[in-house]
Design an enzyme around this catalytic site. Structure first.
Site, PDB file in Angstrom:
ATOM      1  N   MET A  58       2.431 -11.693  12.035  1.00 40.93           N
ATOM      2  CA  MET A  58       2.406 -10.359  11.418  1.00 40.93           C
ATOM      3  C   MET A  58       1.057 -10.085  10.751  1.00 40.93           C
ATOM      4  SD  MET A  58       6.147  -9.738   9.756  1.00 40.93           S
ATOM      5  CE  MET A  58       7.483  -9.087  10.770  1.00 40.93           C
TER       6      MET A  58
ATOM      7  N   ARG B 125       3.155 -19.741  27.415  1.00 42.33           N
ATOM      8  CA  ARG B 125       4.375 -19.253  26.773  1.00 42.33           C
ATOM      9  C   ARG B 125       4.004 -18.556  25.466  1.00 42.33           C
ATOM     10  NH1 ARG B 125       6.295 -21.044  30.886  1.00 42.33           N
ATOM     11  NH2 ARG B 125       8.058 -22.468  31.127  1.00 42.33           N
TER      12      ARG B 125
ATOM     13  N   HIS C  10       9.975 -11.946  11.556  1.00 39.81           N
ATOM     14  CA  HIS C  10      10.394 -11.891  10.146  1.00 39.81           C
ATOM     15  C   HIS C  10      10.637 -13.260   9.521  1.00 39.81           C
ATOM     16  CE1 HIS C  10      10.880  -7.787  11.514  1.00 39.81           C
ATOM     17  NE2 HIS C  10      10.749  -7.440  10.250  1.00 39.81           N
ATOM     18  N   VAL C  11      10.597 -14.305  10.335  1.00 35.88           N
ATOM     19  CA  VAL C  11      10.667 -15.665   9.762  1.00 35.88           C
ATOM     20  C   VAL C  11       9.565 -15.824   8.710  1.00 35.88           C
ATOM     21  CG1 VAL C  11      10.302 -18.107  10.317  1.00 35.88           C
ATOM     22  CG2 VAL C  11      11.678 -16.694  11.820  1.00 35.88           C
TER      23      VAL C  11
ATOM     24  N   GLU D  10       0.809  -1.224   0.000  1.00 35.03           N
ATOM     25  CA  GLU D  10       0.000   0.000   0.000  1.00 35.03           C
ATOM     26  C   GLU D  10       0.843   1.276   0.000  1.00 35.03           C
ATOM     27  OE1 GLU D  10      -0.924  -0.110   4.813  1.00 35.03           O
ATOM     28  OE2 GLU D  10      -1.822   1.373   3.501  1.00 35.03           O
TER      29      GLU D  10
ATOM     30  N   GLU E  44      -0.348  -9.343  15.271  1.00 35.24           N
ATOM     31  CA  GLU E  44       0.435  -8.304  15.961  1.00 35.24           C
ATOM     32  C   GLU E  44      -0.392  -7.049  16.236  1.00 35.24           C
ATOM     33  OE1 GLU E  44       3.690  -7.237  13.402  1.00 35.24           O
ATOM     34  OE2 GLU E  44       2.368  -6.653  11.768  1.00 35.24           O
TER      35      GLU E  44
ATOM     36  N   ARG F 168       0.462 -26.905  28.215  1.00 33.06           N
ATOM     37  CA  ARG F 168       0.658 -25.447  28.274  1.00 33.06           C
ATOM     38  C   ARG F 168      -0.276 -24.730  27.310  1.00 33.06           C
ATOM     39  NH1 ARG F 168       7.239 -25.514  28.011  1.00 33.06           N
ATOM     40  NH2 ARG F 168       7.600 -25.381  30.243  1.00 33.06           N
TER      41      ARG F 168
ATOM     42  N   THR G 135       2.608  -8.265  -0.747  1.00 32.88           N
ATOM     43  CA  THR G 135       2.693  -8.109   0.704  1.00 32.88           C
ATOM     44  C   THR G 135       2.238  -9.393   1.370  1.00 32.88           C
ATOM     45  OG1 THR G 135       1.772  -7.073   2.696  1.00 32.88           O
ATOM     46  CG2 THR G 135       0.426  -6.912   0.738  1.00 32.88           C
TER      47      THR G 135
ATOM     48  N   ASP H  53       0.909  -9.360   4.101  1.00 32.53           N
ATOM     49  CA  ASP H  53      -0.278  -8.998   4.887  1.00 32.53           C
ATOM     50  C   ASP H  53      -1.587  -9.246   4.129  1.00 32.53           C
ATOM     51  OD1 ASP H  53       1.607  -8.123   6.688  1.00 32.53           O
ATOM     52  OD2 ASP H  53       1.388  -6.000   6.163  1.00 32.53           O
TER      53      ASP H  53
HETATM   54  O1  F6P Z   1       3.922  -5.168   5.833  1.00 36.44           O
HETATM   55  C1  F6P Z   1       4.671  -6.316   6.024  1.00 36.44           C
HETATM   56  C2  F6P Z   1       5.137  -6.413   7.451  1.00 36.44           C
HETATM   57  O2  F6P Z   1       5.864  -7.616   7.597  1.00 36.44           O
HETATM   58  C3  F6P Z   1       4.047  -6.321   8.504  1.00 36.44           C
HETATM   59  O3  F6P Z   1       3.329  -7.509   8.671  1.00 36.44           O
HETATM   60  C4  F6P Z   1       4.848  -5.907   9.714  1.00 36.44           C
HETATM   61  O4  F6P Z   1       4.066  -5.189  10.654  1.00 36.44           O
HETATM   62  C5  F6P Z   1       5.883  -5.010   9.117  1.00 36.44           C
HETATM   63  O5  F6P Z   1       6.011  -5.353   7.748  1.00 36.44           O
HETATM   64  C6  F6P Z   1       7.224  -5.129   9.781  1.00 36.44           C
HETATM   65  O6  F6P Z   1       8.052  -4.176   9.219  1.00 36.44           O
HETATM   66  P1  F6P Z   1       9.627  -4.125   9.419  1.00 36.44           P
HETATM   67  O7  F6P Z   1      10.224  -5.190   8.553  1.00 36.44           O
HETATM   68  O8  F6P Z   1       9.986  -2.765   8.969  1.00 36.44           O
HETATM   69  O9  F6P Z   1       9.905  -4.406  10.852  1.00 36.44           O
END
Ligand code: F6P
Length: 344
Positions: free
Chosen positions: A169, A268, A274-275, A103, A222, A162, A125, A127
């Site tokens: 994300m 937990r 970022h994985v 976006e 998140e 647990r 993306t 997302d």
């Molecule tokens: O837009 C993709 C995304 O991975 C989101 O899911 C996440 O909130 C954001 O980017 C994380 O951004 P950065 O890599 O800058 O930490």
């Protein structure tokens, strides 16, 4: 024709597949020349680029990330950003640009088009929150990574009786959370579109215990927010990118504490982070990215500037960039509620 290509915003699996298909079709199909800009809009503003060839883009199809690099640079945060973009295009005698992004990158592309820049968008993306396309590449890969993680967490949750909270994300859209939660058989799924009640969450977990299931998987986007609170940020909102996005994160740990305190069950949290964005794209994402790239170079030859390639049902179509970035596509509340029977 001479065409520029850039990848902007958060990287995602499939970007290289787009670059490869654009380059192949442009050079072998049309006899074009292709220039790749480094690090999204930053490379255009600072004139950092190199020629892309069939040879230099061989072998990149299955590779995650982007060979061009990426950034969250916003040309409209610079004085005369649009003029600088036009100047770089003139300098390299480019007929136009193919901008591969989400976006933010495509929002900038849309504004630049209005400011006289020839640009075509390709949606990406993890997302999956872009309008005017049914799905974005990167989403399927992120979903698979998150689902694999849930499957693994399931067995250890069960062994130790647990509650395991998985933070995924998705920014302000709950697509990753909803879909990996459904695919992984999560007991609770929390998405940003619907603020949650922590007592209801604990109620679902307690009900499982009453039914003899002494472990639970809670998937939290998140951007999920408790009803009574506000979105939780890493450092009180200090970190905001050039497009005004707050860095999200922390809901998993907060839930860990809240659930354990209220239920007394050992809890937990795992933050996938970022994985979800790294590594090799799934076959679905490779094919979608390839189709979108081929359509983008065709669109450039048709002079369809200001448009974006999009998946509509099974076909790749052209839609207006303006429609794609008009609003973030979020999970419809009714769709989420339909799955409520599967929770707890
Ligand atoms: O837009 C993709 C995304 O991975 C989101 O899911 C996440 O909130 C954001 O980017 C994380 O951004 P950065 O890599 O800058 O930490």
């Amino acid at each position: 024709m001479r065409i520029g290509v850039l990848t902007g915003g958060g990287d995602c699996p499939g970007l290289n597949a787009v670059i490869r298909s654009v380059v192949r079709k442009a050079i072998d199909g049309y006899g074009d020349q292709v220039v790749g800009f480094r690090d999204g809009w930053r490379g255009v503003l600072e004139d950092s680029c190199h020629e892309l060839t069939v040879e230099s883009t061989r072998g990149i199809l299955p590779r995650g990330g982007t060979i061009l690099g990426s950034s969250r640079t916003n040309p409209y945060k610079r004085d005369d950003g649009a003029a600088q973009v036009r100047a770089t295009l003139d300098l390299h005698e480019l007929d136009g640009l193919i901008a591969i992004g989400g976006e933010d990158t495509l929002g900038a592309a849309n504004r630049l088009h209005a400011d006289g820049v020839n640009v075509i968008g390709v949606p990406k993306t993890i997302d999956n929150d872009l309008g005017a396309t049914d799905v974005t590449f990167g989403f399927d890969t992120a979903l698979q990574v998150a689902t694999d993680a849930i499957d693994r967490l399931h067995t250890t949750a069960e062994s130790h009786n647990r509650i395991l909270v998985v933070e995924v994300m998705g920014r302000s859209a709950g697509w990753i959370a909803l879909h990996c939660g459904l695919a992984g058989g999560a007991d609770v799924i929390l998405i940003p579109e619907i603020p949650f009640d922590i007592d209801e969450v604990c109620g679902l977990i307690r009900r499982r215990h009453e039914r003899g299931r002494y472990f639970s998987i809670v998937v939290a986007a998140e951007g999920a927010t408790p009803k009574e609170g506000t979105t939780m940020t890493v450092d009180a909102g200090a970190s905001v990118d050039e497009f005004g996005h707050v860095r999200l994160g922390g809901i998993g740990r907060q839930l860990e504490r809240a659930i354990e305190e209220r239920t007394g069950f050992e809890t937990r949290a795992t933050v996938l982070g970022h994985v979800q964005r790294g590594g090799t794209p799934t076959a679905f994402d490779r094919v979608l990215a390839t189709r979108l790239g081929l359509a983008a170079i065709d669109a450039a030859h048709d002079g369809a500037w200001g448009m974006m390639t999009a998946l509509r049902a099974t076909q790749i179509e052209l839609v207006a960039l303006a429609d794609a970035v008009a609003e973030v596509r979020r999970v419809p509340v009714g769709e989420y509620r339909r799955y409520g029977v599967l929770f707890g």
